[in-house]
Design a protein around this motif. Structure first.
Motif, mmCIF file in Angstrom:
data_model
loop_
_atom_site.group_PDB
_atom_site.id
_atom_site.type_symbol
_atom_site.label_atom_id
_atom_site.label_comp_id
_atom_site.label_asym_id
_atom_site.label_seq_id
_atom_site.Cartn_x
_atom_site.Cartn_y
_atom_site.Cartn_z
ATOM 1 N N THR A 343 0.857 -1.199 0.000
ATOM 2 C CA THR A 343 0.000 0.000 0.000
ATOM 3 C C THR A 343 0.893 1.248 0.000
ATOM 4 N N GLY A 344 1.049 1.863 1.167
ATOM 5 C CA GLY A 344 1.821 3.107 1.222
ATOM 6 C C GLY A 344 3.244 2.986 0.700
ATOM 7 N N ASN A 345 3.922 1.921 1.058
ATOM 8 C CA ASN A 345 5.312 1.776 0.623
ATOM 9 C C ASN A 345 5.408 1.464 -0.872
ATOM 10 N N ALA A 346 4.441 0.717 -1.386
ATOM 11 C CA ALA A 346 4.439 0.432 -2.829
ATOM 12 C C ALA A 346 4.236 1.727 -3.618
ATOM 13 N N ALA A 347 3.370 2.598 -3.092
ATOM 14 C CA ALA A 347 3.151 3.895 -3.761
ATOM 15 C C ALA A 347 4.449 4.701 -3.788
ATOM 16 N N ARG A 348 5.225 4.609 -2.701
ATOM 17 C CA ARG A 348 6.522 5.308 -2.670
ATOM 18 C C ARG A 348 7.475 4.732 -3.716
ATOM 19 N N ALA A 349 7.439 3.410 -3.891
ATOM 20 C CA ALA A 349 8.320 2.781 -4.878
ATOM 21 C C ALA A 349 7.999 3.276 -6.296
ATOM 22 N N LEU A 350 6.718 3.563 -6.533
ATOM 23 C CA LEU A 350 6.297 4.072 -7.841
ATOM 24 C C LEU A 350 6.544 5.576 -7.985
ATOM 25 N N GLY A 351 6.731 6.262 -6.832
ATOM 26 C CA GLY A 351 6.828 7.717 -6.855
ATOM 27 C C GLY A 351 5.456 8.365 -6.955
ATOM 28 N N TRP A 352 4.414 7.621 -6.607
ATOM 29 C CA TRP A 352 3.037 8.117 -6.708
ATOM 30 C C TRP A 352 2.425 8.391 -5.333
ATOM 31 N N ASP A 353 3.260 8.385 -4.284
ATOM 32 C CA ASP A 353 2.730 8.438 -2.926
ATOM 33 C C ASP A 353 2.110 9.777 -2.544
ATOM 34 N N SER A 354 2.347 10.843 -3.312
ATOM 35 C CA SER A 354 1.742 12.127 -2.934
ATOM 36 C C SER A 354 0.239 12.127 -3.172
ATOM 37 N N TRP A 355 -0.264 11.203 -3.994
ATOM 38 C CA TRP A 355 -1.698 11.245 -4.326
ATOM 39 C C TRP A 355 -2.417 9.911 -4.174
ATOM 40 N N MET A 356 -1.707 8.854 -3.826
ATOM 41 C CA MET A 356 -2.388 7.560 -3.694
ATOM 42 C C MET A 356 -1.615 6.625 -2.767
ATOM 43 N N GLY A 357 -2.220 5.475 -2.468
ATOM 44 C CA GLY A 357 -1.517 4.432 -1.726
ATOM 45 C C GLY A 357 -1.912 4.301 -0.264
#
Ligand SMILES: [Zn+2]
Length: 417
Positions: A343-357
């Motif tokens: 969830t949150g960490n996967a979004a960080r791996a994608l660089g999409w964590d500012s808006w999802m995850g």
């Protein structure tokens, strides 16, 4: 009108403990509030859904899939283009229906995945969010013939730069490089380094010019270290990482993610009477224990971990991705950290964590509702009998619950299928 989910147990994807008796408010596809019921004073008009204590999590993010593969026993994905486009769409939809609201594809087929992504984005088809690498950039080797539509062979710096530019031109969100040999290539030697240091560096530089991250397929310790030093963002598989504590240290310091892909190995090992070729069975048996040890050591050293199931590989079917979270827990991660990695960490791996995850104010309303606590048994995350409904952008994307809790919401707003 807002959607208000009340009486929920919230697992918000930040890694924090669950919140009982929570509420979650959605407006225009985004979360405006998620937290304890007592803290919300918003009186906006809303459609109320009482979830009777059920568990609400962010939609899961799988950072390593192959939409072009359907779990073929011999790992041969090939199909004629028209069929392949449908195969990719069908596999994408299986992810969404299972609560995987975002996938990162690390090896597509003849650029057809870009068409599928764009048609889903336009609202023509239901599907998960797709972060796509396009082709797997590889040196000249036999895998390129076996995975004909997936590989882009590039030897030498000039050719590598051109290969990156091609992926970007076709619409790649990131770049995938095969730094070492592979398990699922007949003559591939997983431990062997393929690209030279200057080639990997050129690839990362070229990707960075276009703001793209690099995912490095790397089993062998030497290849892993080269990928880390060149600036890759994620190490895929990382099978022999345990052999190099320095590499583990560098990954922790630089925040480079490990994507362990344990499910591939388990699905092959647990298969009975399958048509999986002997060369896959043997290579897999030799590496699974090492992959688990590498995850354990990396996790304990503070390396960020992202969930990647590698679905599409032999008997590793789309929609069962959530089992990877269970296998990561079995290899040493705490149950909550394993969920965080999807969830949150996967979004960080994608660089999409500012808006999802995560389920926090301001994020997109991608979520799943489960009728049982996944922290008690993570296999629940891959079991549709426990999955009540899936929401993407605040709209019902799939509904499985026998009580049909989502029926009212579905009538109100749903993705067109
Ligand atoms: Zn893969």
């Amino acid at each position: 009108m807002d959607i208000l989910l009340k009486n929920i147990t919230l697992i918000d994807g930040t890694g924090n403990p669950p919140i009982n008796d929570a509420i979650l408010r959605i407006r225009d596809g985004k979360i405006v509030y998620a937290g304890p019921a007592s803290d919300s004073s918003d009186r906006n008009e809303h459609l109320l859904l009482d979830l009777q204590g059920q568990f609400v999590l962010p939609g899961l993010i799988d950072t390593h899939v192959h939409l072009s593969g359907s779990g073929e026993a011999d790992s041969q994905f090939r199909a004629e283009d028209g069929v392949m486009a449908l195969k990719i769409l069908s596999n994408a939809q299986k992810n969404l229906a299972a609560g995987i609201t975002t996938v990162r594809d690390l090896g597509g087929w003849n650029e057809l995945e870009f068409v599928v992504r764009d048609w889903v984005k336009r609202g023509e088809f239901a599907g998960p969010r797709m972060c796509l690498a396009g082709r797997f950039i590889s040196i000249t080797e036999s895998g390129a013939d076996y995975y004909e539509g997936m590989y882009r062979v590039a030897d030498g710096i000039n050719e590598i730069r051109r290969a990156v530019r091609e992926q970007v031109k076709h619409g790649a969100d990131l770049i995938k490089i095969g730094v070492t040999g592979a398990v699922l290539v007949e003559n591939g030697v997983p431990g062997a380094t393929h690209f030279n240091q200057d080639e990997i560096e050129a690839l990362v530089q070229e990707a960075e010019k276009f703001g793209r991250r690099v995912a490095a397929h790397a089993h062998g310790a030497d290849g892993i270290l080269k990928a880390i030093q060149a600036g890759a963002s994620t190490i895929e598989h990382g099978t022999f990482l345990y052999k190099d504590p320095t590499a583990i240290q560098l990954m922790a310091e630089r925040g480079i993610f490990l994507v362990p892909t344990l499910k591939v190995g388990w699905d092959i090992m647990l298969a009975k009477d399958s048509n999986i070729p002997e060369w896959i069975l043997e290579k897999n048996k030799a590496t699974q224990g090492e992959a688990e040890l590498s995850l354990k050591m990396a996790y304990e050293a503070g390396v960020p971990i992202a969930m990647g199931s590698d679905v599409g590989t032999p008997l590793n079917y789309h929609g069962r991705n959530g089992l990877e979270i269970y296998w990561m827990h079995r290899a040493g991660m705490s149950a909550m950290d394993a969920i965080h990695s999807a969830t949150g960490n996967a979004a960080r791996a994608l660089g999409w964590d500012s808006w999802m995850g995560t389920l926090e104010a301001g994020k997109v309303a991608d979520l799943i509702v489960l009728d049982a606590n996944p922290l008690d048994d993570l296999r629940i995350l891959a079991d549709k009998n426990h999955l009540q409904f899936v929401m993407k952008d605040g709209m019902i994307a799939a509904s499985h619950g026998s009580q049909n809790l989502a029926a009212e919401l579905f009538a109100e707003r749903h993705l067109s299928i």
